[in-house]
Motif scaffolding. Structure first.
Motif, PDB file in Angstrom:
ATOM      1  N   TYR A  56      -7.966   0.937  -3.344  1.00  0.00           N
ATOM      2  CA  TYR A  56      -6.655   1.230  -2.768  1.00  0.00           C
ATOM      3  C   TYR A  56      -5.559   0.997  -3.797  1.00  0.00           C
ATOM      4  N   ARG A  57      -4.533   1.827  -3.713  1.00  0.00           N
ATOM      5  CA  ARG A  57      -3.368   1.654  -4.574  1.00  0.00           C
ATOM      6  C   ARG A  57      -2.593   0.425  -4.111  1.00  0.00           C
ATOM      7  N   ASP A  58      -2.091  -0.322  -5.080  1.00  0.00           N
ATOM      8  CA  ASP A  58      -1.277  -1.494  -4.777  1.00  0.00           C
ATOM      9  C   ASP A  58       0.000  -1.393  -5.603  1.00  0.00           C
ATOM     10  N   ARG A  73       0.842  -1.196   0.000  1.00  0.00           N
ATOM     11  CA  ARG A  73       0.000   0.000   0.000  1.00  0.00           C
ATOM     12  C   ARG A  73       0.877   1.247   0.000  1.00  0.00           C
ATOM     13  N   THR A 104       3.455  10.299   1.429  1.00  0.00           N
ATOM     14  CA  THR A 104       2.374   9.794   0.572  1.00  0.00           C
ATOM     15  C   THR A 104       1.861  10.879  -0.365  1.00  0.00           C
ATOM     16  N   ARG A 130      -4.892  -0.919  -8.865  1.00  0.00           N
ATOM     17  CA  ARG A 130      -5.957  -0.560  -7.927  1.00  0.00           C
ATOM     18  C   ARG A 130      -6.714  -1.822  -7.545  1.00  0.00           C
TER      19      ARG A 130
END
Length: 128
Positions: free
Chosen positions: A35-37, A2, A14, A30
């Motif tokens: 969530y960003r992966d 993450r 971030t 995503r």
């Protein structure tokens, strides 16, 4: 991983990681939850981006060359991919670097000449 994990591993806030994504420098997957992966390679990518920004390149220049970086010290840009706009961007940056080097050298020489004129020992320096 993450975005928070990537931030901790790279030391980059971030907020900046999101900015790099907005600038098309990072491309996280995503999840279904939105969530960003980030993959493991994102750590290296962020470190390269930071290094290039620290050297004075703009995000536009970085976007143009990032796909061709194979490591922190190696740029593999096949000639057929070097479009005139990218070449002009890079040449402009080289020219600005050289202008700064020239200015610094002139200032160094002036300061050394001044020190040589005012020091009783003839301007010898202990810093080599």
């Amino acid at each position: 991983m993450r975005i928070g994990d990537l931030s901790r591993r790279t030391g980059v806030p971030t907020r900046l990681l999101r900015y790099y994504e907005e600038q098309d420098l990072l491309h996280p997957d995503r999840g279904d939850n939105g969530y960003r992966d980030y993959g493991e390679s994102a750590v290296r990518d962020v470190q390269q981006i930071r290094g290039l920004l620290d050297s004075g390149l703009t995000t536009e220049m970085i976007r143009a060359i990032l796909p061709y970086l194979s490591g922190p010290d190696e740029l593999v840009l096949p000639a057929e991919h070097l479009i005139p706009q990218t070449a002009a961007l890079l040449q402009g940056h080289v020219d600005r670097i050289q202008a700064r080097i020239d200015c610094l050298a002139r200032n160094r020489d002036r300061l050394l000449a001044y020190l040589a004129a005012v020091r009783p020992d003839g301007g010898a320096s202990s810093s080599g």
